[in-house]
Design an enzyme around this catalytic site. Structure first.
Site: not given
Length: 395
Positions: A188, A270, A294
């Site tokens: 992430t 991500k 997100h």
């Protein structure tokens, strides 16, 4: 392929049969414990669970404009059904990172799931394994990764990394994840800092400060090496140490070399929304990207994820696996994301609500309902192969 072509797809799992299972159970007076309309789950969770936990899952950055933009971006695209095509045999399976999956779906990484249900990540992981879809474990989970791996047996599992400041902890996490059978690493990028989230701030609710969502850290030898006392002897010091190393706003593209050196499987980045960032991911030797904001939790006023998807696909779709999340709530959302070029979608909040309302069965209900609706949408729109959808399916 697109339904109606001469090549007939191999049949896959009959996800659509879930509706007939429901109807047949209704012959005995049984109705589903959770609604078939997954958009109702948030309201039910709000009514049954505490404002802190629900707010933490449902909340967004700022005034929620990015979450609304995610929905608006998906809603702007409309499906154009085609008629008189042979759609008797459908195939939802896709290949990702060398593995054939029964559907283009994975459960997105969501941390601190114990705030939703005491069985937490293990229940969600078992549900994913039972339905054959990958489970992506958050590094901020309430349960150590080894226990989650054991709970889901041979189920496909990927590990999500919040890329913190301590290289030794990162190295240890990667080693533990590999030893536990996690096959892909999902990194992430969009959370080097926590965003301004009014719902959490109004409740003064941050689970990490209570030692929730820290299980992988508190059980990690490299993390423990940085403590003056064992976790059980000074939990507050352990929490403070966690907070100090959790995020790292100093990371740059050059740091990806470290991850590639210490992870020999697929690496997926991500939080990519710009085509140039997707190109840099490809140039750095990554294997995939997730087009994601997100779920609207990090940057208020951000571009809707589905608006960003076509540009990323055009830039790197021939070089990387492009996945998608942020805003997916229905089977037609899955259809649209695939038609816009995503190989698969990650589902987040709905399964967390299903977990909070009914544990493992709740998560399984969410997976089956979403994929049943997707398969029916696919067929009723004149298509037979999930992997063959193109922008031509949309108006």
């Amino acid at each position: 392929m697109i339904g109606g072509d001469s090549t007939e797809p191999e049949p896959g799992k009959d996800w659509a049969a879930f509706q007939y299972e429901i109807y047949l159970n209704g012959m005995t007076g049984a109705v589903p414990r959770l609604p078939a309309d997954l958009t109702r789950l948030e309201e039910l969770a709000e009514a049954r669970l505490g404002p802190g936990p629900v707010g933490y899952v449902a909340g967004s950055a700022g005034v929620g404009s990015t979450e609304r933009a995610n929905r608006a971006a998906l809603d702007r695209h409309r499906i154009v059904p085609r008629m008189l095509r042979d759609v008797r045999r459908r195939n939802l399976s896709v290949e990702l990172f060398g593995t054939r999956l029964p559907a283009p779906l994975a459960l997105a990484p969501i941390g601190v799931l114990s705030i939703m249900h005491p069985d937490a990540e293990c229940a969600a992981a078992r549900a994913a394994a039972a339905q054959g879809v990958p489970f992506i474990l958050s590094s901020a989970s309430s349960t150590p990764m080894e226990r989650v791996a054991e709970a889901m047996g041979d189920g496909e599992r990927w590990f999500q990394l919040y890329w913190g400041k301590d290289r030794e902890v990162t190295r240890s996490f990667l080693s533990r994840a590999k030893s536990s059978g996690f096959t892909a690493l999902v990194v992430t990028l969009d959370t080097p800092l926590l965003a301004w989230r009014p719902r959490d701030l109004d409740q003064a609710y941050l689970p990490f400060l209570h030692g929730v969502g820290t299980a992988n850290y508190f059980t990690d030898p490299a993390f423990q090496a940085g403590l003056a006392k064992p976790v059980h002897e000074d939990r507050d010091a352990a929490v403070l140490h966690f907070v100090q190393l959790f995020g790292d706003p100093g990371k740059t593209w050059e740091d990806l070399v470290f991850l590639r050196e210490h992870w020999d499987g697929p690496i997926v980045l991500k939080g990519v929304l710009h085509p140039d960032d997707a190109r840099r991911a490809a140039d750095a030797g990554m294997d995939g990207v997730v087009v994601s904001n997100h779920g609207g939790r990090q940057v208020g006023g951000s571009i809707g994820a589905a608006d960003a998807l076509p540009g990323v696909v055009e830039a790197v779709g021939d070089r990387l696996a492009v996945l998608f999340d942020s805003g997916v709530r229905t089977g037609d959302d899955v259809f649209k994301a695939l038609a816009l070029g995503a190989r698969a979608v990650l589902l987040g909040r709905p399964y967390a609500y299903g977990l909070g309302l009914d544990g493992q069965p709740g998560v399984e209900h969410v997976i089956r309902a979403l994929l049943a609706e997707f398969e029916l949408t696919l067929a009723l729109s004149g298509h037979t192969d999930a992997a063959g959808l193109t922008p031509e399916a949309l108006g």
